[in-house]
Design a protein around this motif. Structure first.
Motif, short mmCIF file in Angstrom:
data_model
loop_
_atom_site.label_atom_id
_atom_site.label_comp_id
_atom_site.label_asym_id
_atom_site.label_seq_id
_atom_site.Cartn_x
_atom_site.Cartn_y
_atom_site.Cartn_z
N ASN A 75 -12.35 -29.77 -15.64
CA ASN A 75 -10.54 -30.21 -15.90
C ASN A 75 -10.98 -31.79 -16.03
OD1 ASN A 75 -11.20 -28.33 -13.32
ND2 ASN A 75 -11.38 -29.47 -11.99
N TYR B 2 -8.37 -33.31 -17.97
CA TYR B 2 -7.59 -33.61 -17.93
C TYR B 2 -6.56 -33.43 -16.29
CZ TYR B 2 -8.33 -34.51 -22.16
OH TYR B 2 -9.12 -34.47 -23.45
N GLN B 3 -6.58 -33.37 -15.47
CA GLN B 3 -6.37 -33.22 -14.24
C GLN B 3 -7.16 -33.49 -13.53
OE1 GLN B 3 -6.94 -28.58 -15.65
NE2 GLN B 3 -7.18 -28.39 -13.57
#
Ligand code: SF4
Ligand code: SF4
Lengths: 247, 314
Positions: A48, A50-51
């Protein structure tokens, strides 16, 4: 072989981290990730990335502490931390597979990722929180002191130093041989009172920290501002200026 | 420490399995239990099944289970490797003793020796399991003299409850079995009370001052985390159970693991053989639940030194 080496080689490589000059920029952590995601320990997986709920392997993490209470007397100390390549590390002896080992020749503590079963016991045995599981590969990862950089003869001599040391803009990180009493790191430890983290664990870290320098205290007390001059004693002209400006 | 369910299942199931196998072996070799086929089959089968379930579940939390065989190699330094070697080695005397009992209806002579070896190896294996935890200097709640005896006694106590159950099932129950189980439970309760008192009163040696070496400048406080999300260290070592819940769960563990089974055993001893089966079953069920809660707490109450850097106090 997870028994500790019985012979010690000629070298004991490690780092000196200067808590006086570290500005907490995280460049060492970033450059470490950059170098090591493609070398000996590649990849340093991110999940994850970029989140929300990012998870990923980092060898080096920079903490920030406040020391000496709160208010004007307190000081901020930035505190990078990675594997200290201990002399008596249980992270090596607890490993059931022989994947975790300490090199006799230079004291570097490494993981053989082809042997590791990802049982995580070595991370439980490290008091410093220096080992992180790569959940994609199912194996443990840790600082290698940039083993693929410091011995890399394809690089110019001056670049054969760990990525974190090479990149530090405030020269807060030093790399060297602690077995040599005249090396840069041995001298720094001697002159600046280098110390071990959590000496009570008995792991005998090779890498040392230098304490922040204590100033003369002048900066710690708030300075009193000069009061505004008394206008009663000022000249006619100044009183006129004051009247105009106060309108 | 994060209480992984696979590890809780492993230590509770294999503890009870080894306890049952050791007791079956001792009583069979001593001639207290008859060498009849079905008793041996069910008793040893149950013990082996519990151990096997435990060992299998312990491989679930591995990142690379297919390489698990490598974990047998470092027995010179690693308690985890020693446990693996001991667990596998224990199957050899179990097999000999089991074949003698189930197929040849003989638990004497060479088979009695195999039984003795079974009991010794079961003991050794549980010791190795306990030492994996007790040898970790990073966790003061494990690194103490009470961890090993607690594992041994709780394994034996749950094994003794299973022995009561199995012997009642085949009509070879003796009140001495229930007395033995009750005695072990009382010892277990005393150990756990001493353990909880110890971890509550022991003064931790390490603080943020010693961890950072900055204690000499005064009080040290975490100002900023190195990152915004939880990392592996925080998820694995940072699990903390609220003190309030821990207290309550200790009571639950105490009641389910010790008090209720003791009452049920007392009832069974008092009311005679007919009621042993239902009462023994209830006692075993309750103790099984209790030991799982106890093991969960063993992890959840364990604080790891590395979390000091992340600002944990106390
Ligand atoms: S800092 Fe931790 S991982 Fe590194 S050698 Fe010491 S105990 Fe092992
Ligand atoms: S996670 Fe890997 S390196 Fe660490 S103890 Fe287990 S097998 Fe050894």
């Amino acid at each position: 072989m997870t028994s500790l080496p019985t012979v010690t080689g000629d070298k004991r490589l490690g780092l000196v981290i200067d808590l006086d000059t570290c500005v907490g920029c995280h460049a060492c952590a970033t450059n470490c990730k950059e170098w090591n995601t493609s070398g000996h320990s590649a990849p340093l997986t991110d999940v994850n990335a970029y989140q929300a709920e990012q998870r990923g392997v980092w060898f080096n993490r920079v903490f920030t502490y406040e020391v000496g209470g709160q208010g004007p007397a307190a000081r901020t100390v930035h505190f990078p931390k990675n594997c200290l390549h201990c002399e008596k590390p249980d992270c090596v002896t607890v490993c059931p597979t022989g994947a975790s080992y300490k090199r006799a020749e230079d004291g570097i503590v490494l993981i053989d990722h082809d042997k590791c079963i990802g049982c995580a016991l070595c991370s439980w045995a490290c008091p410093y929180g220096a080992r992180e599981m790569d959940e994609h590969q199912g194996v443990m990862k840790k600082c290698t002191l940039c083993i693929d950089k410091i011995y890399n003869t394809n690089l110019p001599e001056e670049d054969r130093t760990p990525a974190c040391v090479a990149t530090c803009p405030s020269k807060a990180r030093h790399f060297g041989d602690f077995a040599d009493p005249e090396s840069n790191v041995s001298q720094l430890v001697r002159e600046r009172g280098g110390f071990d983290l959590m000496p009570e664990t008995g792991y005998r870290p090779t890498s040392k920290y230098l304490p922040p320098r204590t100033g003369n205290g002048a900066a710690s007390a708030p300075r009193k501002l000069e009061p505004a001059p008394d206008l009663a004693n000022a000249g006619k002209f100044l009183r006129w200026v004051d009247r105009v400006l106060s309108r | 420490m994060n209480p992984a369910y696979s590890v809780i299942l492993f230590t509770t199931a294999s503890g009870a399995g080894y306890g049952l196998l050791a007791l079956l072996a001792v009583f069979a070799a001593a001639g207290v239990l008859p060498a009849s086929t079905w008793l041996g089959f069910v008793g040893i089968g149950l013990g082996v099944a519990l151990v096997a379930v435990g060992l299998l579940s312990s491989t679930f939390h591995l990142g690379r289970p297919e390489r698990a065989w490598r974990a047998f190699t470092q027995w010179r330094s690693s308690w985890l490797a020693r446990e693996g070697v001991a667990a596998v080695a224990t199957f050899v005397p179990i097999a000999v003793f089991g074949i003698g009992w189930v197929f040849l209806n003989d638990t004497s002579g060479a088979f009695a020796w195999a039984a003795a070896a079974t009991a010794v190896m079961a003991f050794v294996t549980v010791c190795c399991t306990a030492m994996i935890y007790a040898s970790l200097k990073t966790i003061r709640q494990w690194n103490n003299a009470l961890t090993l005896p607690a594992y041994l006694v709780l394994g034996l106590a749950t094994g003794a409850l299973l022995l009561v159950l199995v012997s009642a099932l085949f009509g070879v129950y003796r009140p001495a079995f229930a007395t033995l189980a009750a005695t072990l439970l009382v010892v277990g309760l005393a150990l756990k009370i001493a353990y909880w008192r110890h971890i509550d009163t022991e003064q931790p040696r390490s603080t943020l001052g010693t961890a950072t070496g900055l204690g000499r400048f005064g009080e040290v406080r975490l100002l900023e985390m190195p990152h915004t999300e939880e990392n592996f260290i925080m998820r694995e070592m940072g699990y903390a159970v609220a003190r309030k819940h821990a207290r309550r769960l200790r009571v639950v563990a105490g009641l389910a693991l010790f008090v209720l089974p003791l009452i049920l055993l007392a009832l069974a001893l008092w009311s005679g053989p007919a009621s042993v089966l239902p009462l023994g079953a209830l006692a075993t069920l309750s103790a099984g639940l209790g030991v799982a809660v106890e093991r969960w707490l063993f992890f959840a109450e364990a604080t790891h030194l590395s979390m000091i850097y992340y600002g944990r106090t106390g």
